[in-house]
Design an enzyme around this catalytic site. Structure first.
Site, PDB file in Angstrom:
ATOM      1  CE  LYS A  52      92.157   5.566  60.289  1.00  0.00           C
ATOM      2  NZ  LYS A  52      93.258   4.677  60.728  1.00  0.00           N
ATOM      3  CB  SER A  68      93.906   4.613  66.837  1.00  0.00           C
ATOM      4  OG  SER A  68      95.277   4.645  67.132  1.00  0.00           O
ATOM      5  CG  ASP A  69      96.220   6.981  60.859  1.00  0.00           C
ATOM      6  OD1 ASP A  69      95.603   6.123  60.197  1.00  0.00           O
ATOM      7  OD2 ASP A  69      97.247   7.539  60.465  1.00  0.00           O
ATOM      8  CD  GLN A  70     101.984   2.881  64.724  1.00  0.00           C
ATOM      9  OE1 GLN A  70     101.968   1.882  64.015  1.00  0.00           O
ATOM     10  NE2 GLN A  70     102.234   2.844  66.015  1.00  0.00           N
ATOM     11  N   GLY A 105      98.146   8.721  66.582  1.00  0.00           N
ATOM     12  CA  GLY A 105      97.062   9.633  66.894  1.00  0.00           C
ATOM     13  C   GLY A 105      95.934   8.873  67.557  1.00  0.00           C
TER      14      GLY A 105
END
Length: 192
Positions: A52, A68-70, A105
């Site tokens: 991203k 960010s990623d979840q 992340g």
């Protein structure tokens, strides 16, 4: 200080980043968020966070780009965003009385140098025993269809919790600010 860019369209992440009282802009990257075969949940969130950030590097040179990623994980199985009432009902029914791990992340890319810091933060939610009527009332009230795990921790979702466990509660909402402050410090930005 290089300008900050949040690589996200999430209002939840925007609200969290605003807590640091640093000026920033937002842009939503277009990436393939598919889970790769044999990729662990940790590898997935770290890869997507970095992708991203890197997806916007050419359009935002000389920026610090935050990606960010979840994902939510139950019994080793990744729970994505449900998108529908039926999928959210399935996820919350499966999570009833159990513990769900959230992995977030985080990447901070200096687009001027190409250097990227990448990490993840874990947080666990211990769910109450939820009967079908309670789950349905919650889903109708909060409509958490865009949230991993099918609840909004910043909303009524907290009523579904028995307890939480982790070092950074903001990671549950999708942007681990404690770790981000460390990363910004590595770039010479001290908060406050």
């Amino acid at each position: 200080m290089l300008p900050l860019l949040l690589a996200s369209s999430s209002p939840y992440r925007r609200e969290l980043l605003a807590r640091l009282r640093l000026p920033f802009v937002c842009s939503s990257p277009e990436i393939d968020e598919s889970h790769r075969a044999d990729e662990s949940a940790i590898e997935l969130v770290q890869r997507l966070a970095e992708e991203k950030a890197r997806a916007l590097a050419n359009d935002y040179p000389d920026h610090l780009i935050i990606g960010s990623d979840q994902v939510a994980v139950l019994d080793g199985r990744i729970l994505g965003k449900p998108h529908t009432f039926e999928r959210a009902l399935e996820q919350l029914t499966a999570a009833s009385g159990r513990s769900v791990s959230f992995l977030t992340g985080l990447a901070l890319l200096n687009s001027a140098t190409g250097e990227c810091q990448v990490d993840h933060v874990a947080f666990t939610v211990h769910m109450r025993i939820l009967d079908p009527a309670r789950i349905e009332r919650y889903l109708r009230a909060d409509e958490p269809y865009d949230c991993a795990g099918s609840f909004k921790a910043e909303g009524l979702g907290v009523s579904l919790f028995r307890a939480t466990e982790g070092s950074d509660a903001t990671s549950l909402i999708g942007l681990p600010l404690i770790r981000l402050v460390d990363m910004l410090g590595n770039e010479g930005i001290i908060v406050p």
